[in-house]
Design an enzyme around this catalytic site. Structure first.
Site, mmCIF file in Angstrom:
data_model
loop_
_atom_site.group_PDB
_atom_site.id
_atom_site.type_symbol
_atom_site.label_atom_id
_atom_site.label_comp_id
_atom_site.label_asym_id
_atom_site.label_seq_id
_atom_site.Cartn_x
_atom_site.Cartn_y
_atom_site.Cartn_z
ATOM 1 N N CYS A 56 82.166 12.229 -29.314
ATOM 2 C CA CYS A 56 82.572 13.542 -28.811
ATOM 3 C C CYS A 56 81.730 14.638 -29.452
ATOM 4 C CB CYS A 56 84.038 13.797 -29.130
ATOM 5 S SG CYS A 56 85.187 12.649 -28.375
ATOM 6 N N GLU A 58 82.747 17.416 -30.770
ATOM 7 C CA GLU A 58 83.351 17.929 -31.999
ATOM 8 C C GLU A 58 82.966 17.077 -33.206
ATOM 9 O OE1 GLU A 58 86.495 18.530 -28.672
ATOM 10 O OE2 GLU A 58 84.824 17.183 -29.108
#
Length: 134
Positions: A56, A58
């Site tokens: 991801c 993040e």
């Protein structure tokens, strides 16, 4: 003042989102992490045909920050053209490793954003359990 800071972080996340490698989900995401020392590091999602090997945006941003010596997160902006997304559970756990008070900024649409504390998004993070003393 915080609104400008949050918008700047979202703009950085939006910019790096363009580099997303998401041929399978077509779900582009970018992230920007503000560290305790004022440094900012970015990341985008990178997919793999073996989906479990994907990462991801993040976590890519947090791992980039840690790789560059930052281990204190003040804020993390996450951007997707689809809008209104917050970090997944795995990303929430990783963010919590480096801050219990980080502000998560996420776009609702091109003009609006919301914020939440990571502790609100993940109220009961995984913790190491100490062995009972005999």
């Amino acid at each position: 003042m915080k609104d400008n800071l949050y918008r700047n972080l979202l703009n950085l996340a939006k910019k790096v989102c363009r580099n997303s490698y998401s041929p399978y989900s077509k779900f582009k995401v970018g992230a920007a992490v503000l560290c305790g020392n004022g440094s900012v590091f970015c990341g985008t999602n990178v997919e793999n045909v073996s989906y479990g090997l994907s990462i991801c945006a993040e976590r890519a941003a947090v791992f980039n920050a840690v790789s560059n010596g930052c281990k204190e997160i003040k804020a993390l902006a996450v951007y997707s053209p689809k809008g209104n997304i917050t970090p997944c559970g795995a990303c929430r756990q990783v963010i919590t490793e480096f801050s219990k008070d980080a502000v998560i900024i996420y776009n609702i649409n091109e003009n609006e954003f919301k914020t939440a504390k990571i502790s609100e998004l993940l109220p009961s993070e995984f913790k190491m359990v100490e062995e009972p003393k005999s």
